[in-house]
Design a protein around this motif. Structure first.
Motif, mmCIF file in Angstrom:
data_model
loop_
_atom_site.group_PDB
_atom_site.id
_atom_site.type_symbol
_atom_site.label_atom_id
_atom_site.label_comp_id
_atom_site.label_asym_id
_atom_site.label_seq_id
_atom_site.Cartn_x
_atom_site.Cartn_y
_atom_site.Cartn_z
ATOM 1 N N MET A 481 24.942 56.097 7.489
ATOM 2 C CA MET A 481 25.889 56.336 6.398
ATOM 3 C C MET A 481 25.755 57.766 5.867
ATOM 4 O O MET A 481 26.732 58.388 5.475
ATOM 5 N N THR A 482 24.531 58.248 5.792
ATOM 6 C CA THR A 482 24.287 59.647 5.453
ATOM 7 C C THR A 482 23.353 60.179 6.522
ATOM 8 O O THR A 482 22.645 59.402 7.166
ATOM 9 N N ALA A 483 23.359 61.491 6.717
ATOM 10 C CA ALA A 483 22.488 62.042 7.769
ATOM 11 C C ALA A 483 22.214 63.516 7.479
ATOM 12 O O ALA A 483 23.043 64.213 6.897
ATOM 13 N N ASP A 484 21.042 63.971 7.891
ATOM 14 C CA ASP A 484 20.692 65.386 7.796
ATOM 15 C C ASP A 484 20.493 65.949 9.192
ATOM 16 O O ASP A 484 19.947 65.249 10.045
ATOM 17 N N TRP A 485 20.890 67.196 9.387
ATOM 18 C CA TRP A 485 20.647 67.792 10.708
ATOM 19 C C TRP A 485 19.157 68.085 10.829
ATOM 20 O O TRP A 485 18.467 68.325 9.842
ATOM 21 N N VAL A 486 18.674 68.016 12.050
ATOM 22 C CA VAL A 486 17.243 68.167 12.292
ATOM 23 C C VAL A 486 16.906 69.634 12.548
ATOM 24 O O VAL A 486 17.623 70.324 13.267
ATOM 25 N N HIS A 487 15.815 70.095 11.953
ATOM 26 C CA HIS A 487 15.370 71.479 12.167
ATOM 27 C C HIS A 487 14.606 71.558 13.493
ATOM 28 O O HIS A 487 13.384 71.604 13.519
ATOM 29 N N LEU A 488 15.338 71.500 14.585
ATOM 30 C CA LEU A 488 14.681 71.544 15.901
ATOM 31 C C LEU A 488 13.992 72.893 16.074
ATOM 32 O O LEU A 488 14.504 73.918 15.613
ATOM 33 N N PRO A 489 12.830 72.918 16.752
ATOM 34 C CA PRO A 489 12.131 74.199 16.930
ATOM 35 C C PRO A 489 12.999 75.218 17.682
ATOM 36 O O PRO A 489 13.696 74.852 18.632
ATOM 37 N N TYR A 490 12.963 76.475 17.234
ATOM 38 C CA TYR A 490 13.759 77.535 17.879
ATOM 39 C C TYR A 490 13.467 77.630 19.371
ATOM 40 O O TYR A 490 14.356 77.831 20.183
ATOM 41 N N GLU A 491 12.171 77.471 19.738
ATOM 42 C CA GLU A 491 11.804 77.613 21.157
ATOM 43 C C GLU A 491 12.520 76.533 21.975
ATOM 44 O O GLU A 491 12.970 76.779 23.089
ATOM 45 N N PHE A 492 12.591 75.330 21.392
ATOM 46 C CA PHE A 492 13.257 74.243 22.103
ATOM 47 C C PHE A 492 14.750 74.544 22.264
ATOM 48 O O PHE A 492 15.330 74.389 23.336
ATOM 49 N N LEU A 493 15.363 75.022 21.165
ATOM 50 C CA LEU A 493 16.799 75.331 21.230
ATOM 51 C C LEU A 493 17.054 76.444 22.245
ATOM 52 O O LEU A 493 18.005 76.393 23.030
ATOM 53 N N ALA A 494 16.159 77.457 22.256
ATOM 54 C CA ALA A 494 16.339 78.585 23.169
ATOM 55 C C ALA A 494 16.266 78.100 24.616
ATOM 56 O O ALA A 494 17.111 78.445 25.454
ATOM 57 N N LYS A 495 15.299 77.268 24.911
ATOM 58 C CA LYS A 495 15.127 76.786 26.281
ATOM 59 C C LYS A 495 16.313 75.896 26.707
ATOM 60 O O LYS A 495 16.852 76.026 27.800
ATOM 61 N N THR A 496 16.728 75.026 25.786
ATOM 62 C CA THR A 496 17.843 74.126 26.109
ATOM 63 C C THR A 496 19.105 74.936 26.387
ATOM 64 O O THR A 496 19.834 74.676 27.359
ATOM 65 N N SER A 497 19.368 75.914 25.536
ATOM 66 C CA SER A 497 20.566 76.723 25.704
ATOM 67 C C SER A 497 20.543 77.440 27.052
ATOM 68 O O SER A 497 21.521 77.430 27.814
ATOM 69 N N ASN A 498 19.384 78.039 27.358
ATOM 70 C CA ASN A 498 19.237 78.720 28.652
ATOM 71 C C ASN A 498 19.468 77.792 29.818
ATOM 72 O O ASN A 498 20.216 78.116 30.743
ATOM 73 N N ASP A 499 18.830 76.626 29.758
ATOM 74 C CA ASP A 499 18.952 75.672 30.865
ATOM 75 C C ASP A 499 20.398 75.248 31.050
ATOM 76 O O ASP A 499 20.892 75.176 32.169
ATOM 77 N N ILE A 500 21.071 74.955 29.937
ATOM 78 C CA ILE A 500 22.464 74.490 30.056
ATOM 79 C C ILE A 500 23.331 75.592 30.672
ATOM 80 O O ILE A 500 24.074 75.372 31.625
ATOM 81 N N ILE A 501 23.215 76.807 30.129
ATOM 82 C CA ILE A 501 24.099 77.873 30.619
ATOM 83 C C ILE A 501 23.794 78.219 32.082
ATOM 84 O O ILE A 501 24.694 78.469 32.878
ATOM 85 N N ASN A 502 22.499 78.156 32.442
ATOM 86 C CA ASN A 502 22.163 78.467 33.836
ATOM 87 C C ASN A 502 22.519 77.360 34.806
ATOM 88 O O ASN A 502 22.838 77.625 35.957
ATOM 89 N N LYS A 503 22.425 76.122 34.347
ATOM 90 C CA LYS A 503 22.569 75.017 35.316
ATOM 91 C C LYS A 503 23.915 74.308 35.296
ATOM 92 O O LYS A 503 24.241 73.598 36.235
ATOM 93 N N VAL A 504 24.643 74.428 34.194
ATOM 94 C CA VAL A 504 25.899 73.671 34.133
ATOM 95 C C VAL A 504 27.091 74.602 34.321
ATOM 96 O O VAL A 504 27.410 75.415 33.444
#
Ligand code: XMP
Length: 525
Positions: A481-504
């Motif tokens: 019903m209510t939700a807060d966005w999660v403060h995911l670690p920057y390193e995790f976001l950086a790696k995920t972004s890289n992987d997605i752009i490189n692989k997809v």
């Protein structure tokens, strides 16, 4: 007969928490609107009156008939409940000079069973605009705070207790002890309502109710339908016919993985590949509500067609859980609102099926605990919620096979990354608040990837690209019903972004959604 405590709801935001806390003590309880008191048979061991947004002095204040309760059964008034008992039984309630809100220290002024073992000076949480100026006749004050004398009282000669603070909220340090004293010592509950006892009782009841009848259940891959399926399978074995539909909008490899898990668990399951039907129903549809309707209607058609093949079926099982059926106290009018859940809308009537809902008394984390006790593997039990319309509402605009392929790959990188990344110690598991999370996935309530309908310019090597953007979403919540966005670690976001752009192929930009609900929603459509 399962012994229970009845909670009468006067509309407080935290009434459900009273229920949660009692269940954590292995005490079964049920929540009812204040004006719908159930039959008080021998299974009812005590009653709790909740808080309320109203003042007892208000003309429209909710009124309750305590004739068969007060003095006859153990009774605990909380906040409004405490003020109600004072106001109607010879005490007095007045506006508080300063709003009594937030933290205070509890000072025990007289021995009582309610505060047995409660530490003097512990923190409590207050939230009310009125105060009890005089306690009811025949009552004694059992606790005070620095500012208020009548923080808690006991009516002598009765098992009636009242507290002006909220023992059910986290900020009341000794809340669990106070509720345990009430439920176990004063009401005499045994505290033996565990996942194992729930399973034993439910399996027995299901066998009695269903006999030799055939039952149909729609499995979705989600926790609720899975646990309902395993429980029913334990009760009636091959008389349970499960249907699992591939709507063509599921995550990468999801249909086959989940289908084989179901088969490994011994479920009698029919897997139906209806991808083509769903994709053709979605062709050219861009409006979010129209997409939902098209998906919902196709699901009913496919399910209906399959269900009709099961001749002689008498029941339709559903994975409805307690928050779907709790009738909220409607403090603003006589009609109470009920949220209901019609995954297979219209089908029971059309096919003349009766409904069986084995999980309708459980909260979500209790469903998971029952699932663990039934031996269902972790990967199925700790799954994040996933919307019925699946990736259909995470591809903004028209859904196509090409977009589904892009989104599945990107989403798989994000979700596998969350599962494979440890989280900081001490963070609670979103799927089991009683234990610590081991990885990011487990610390998050829900995560997903959204394919946006915009293309933007990028550069890869020496080449200009013009491709899609995906948005990553991760939230914490308790009920959606209510939700807060999660403060995911920057390193995790950086790696995920890289992987997605490189692989997809087809994606050249990744963004992270930093909106809370409200005002945003969890899903983008
Ligand atoms: P919103 O987007 O409303 O989502 O903040 C709240 C929760 O509900 C899920 N959701 C749905 N579930 N059918 C479903 O079964 C739907 O049409 C639907 N829309 C949203 C969402 O994933 C989140 O858990």
């Amino acid at each position: 007969m399962t012994e229970k405590i009845i909670i009468l709801d006067f509309g407080s935001q935290v009434t459900q928490l009273i229920g949660r806390r009692l269940r954590e003590l292995n005490v079964y309880c049920e929540i009812y609107p204040f004006n719908k008191i159930p039959a008080l048979d021998a299974s009812v061991k005590g009653v709790i009156l909740s808080g309320s947004p109203f003042s007892v002095r208000d003309d429209r204040a909710p009124q309750v008939d305590l004739e068969n309760i007060k003095g006859k059964l153990p009774l605990l008034g909380i906040c409004y409940g405490a003020q109600y008992l004072a106001y109607h039984f010879g005490g007095d309630v007045k506006p508080s000079l300063s709003r009594e809100y937030g933290r205070a220290k509890l000072h025990i002024v007289s021995d009582s069973r309610l505060f047995e073992g409660v530490r003097d000076g512990s923190q409590i949480w207050m939230s009310h605009g009125d105060t009890i100026a005089r306690i009811p006749e025949g009552a004694e004050v059992i606790a005070s705070t620095e500012d208020i004398t009548n923080a808690a009282y006991h009516i002598i000669g009765e098992d009636t207790y009242a507290v002006q603070f909220h023992p059910e909220v986290f900020h009341t340090e000794e809340g669990p002890v106070i509720l345990k004293n009430f439920a176990i010592d004063i009401c005499g509950c045994k505290g033996d309502w565990t996942p194992a006892s729930f399973i034993e009782n439910t399996v027995r009841e299901l066998r009695e109710k269903l006999g030799n009848d055939k039952v149909i259940l729609g499995l979705s891959g989600g926790v609720d339908s899975t646990v309902a399926g395993v429980l029913l399978n334990k009760a009636i074995g091959s008389n349970l016919y499960c249907i699992f539909v591939d709507n063509g909008l599921l995550r990468l490899n999801e249909f086959n993985d989940v289908l084989s898990s179901y088969k490994d668990m011994g479920l009698n399951v029919i897997g139906v590949d209806a991808s083509e039907k769903f994709l053709s129903a979605l062709k050219g549809v861009t409006d979010p509500e129209a997409k939902r309707k098209a998906i919902g209607k196709t699901f009913i058609d496919v399910f209906d067609e399959q269900a009709r093949k099961i001749t002689g079926a008498k029941w339709l099982a559903q994975g409805t859980i307690y928050p779907d059926v709790i009738e909220s106290a409607s403090v603003n009018g006589p009609s109470a609102t009920i949220k209901s859940h019609h995954n297979v809308g219209g089908l029971p009537e059309k096919m003349n099926l009766k409904i069986v809902e084995p999980l309708r008394s459980l909260f979500k984390d209790e469903v998971r605990r029952v699932g663990r006790e039934l031996g269902i593997k972790k990967g199925l039990i700790d799954r994040h919620p996933f919307p019925g319309p699946s990736l259909g509402i995470r591809i903004l605009g028209e859904v196509t096979t090409q977009k589904l392929e892009i989104l599945r790959k990107a989403d798989d990188i994000f979700i596998s990354g969350l599962r494979n990344t440890p989280c900081s110690p001490g963070i609670k598991s979103a799927s089991d608040p009683l234990s610590d999370a081991t990885n990011l996935y487990d610390s998050i309530w829900q995560a997903g990837t959204i394919l946006l309908p915009v293309k933007s310019v990028g550069v890869m090597g020496d080449e200009r690209t013009y491709e899609y953007t995906v948005a990553l979403r991760a939230v914490i919540s308790t009920d959606g019903m209510t939700a807060d966005w999660v403060h995911l670690p920057y390193e995790f976001l950086a790696k995920t972004s890289n992987d997605i752009i490189n692989k997809v192929k087809g994606v050249n930009r990744v963004v992270y959604d930093i909106s809370s609900k409200p005002p945003a929603t969890i899903e983008w459509e």
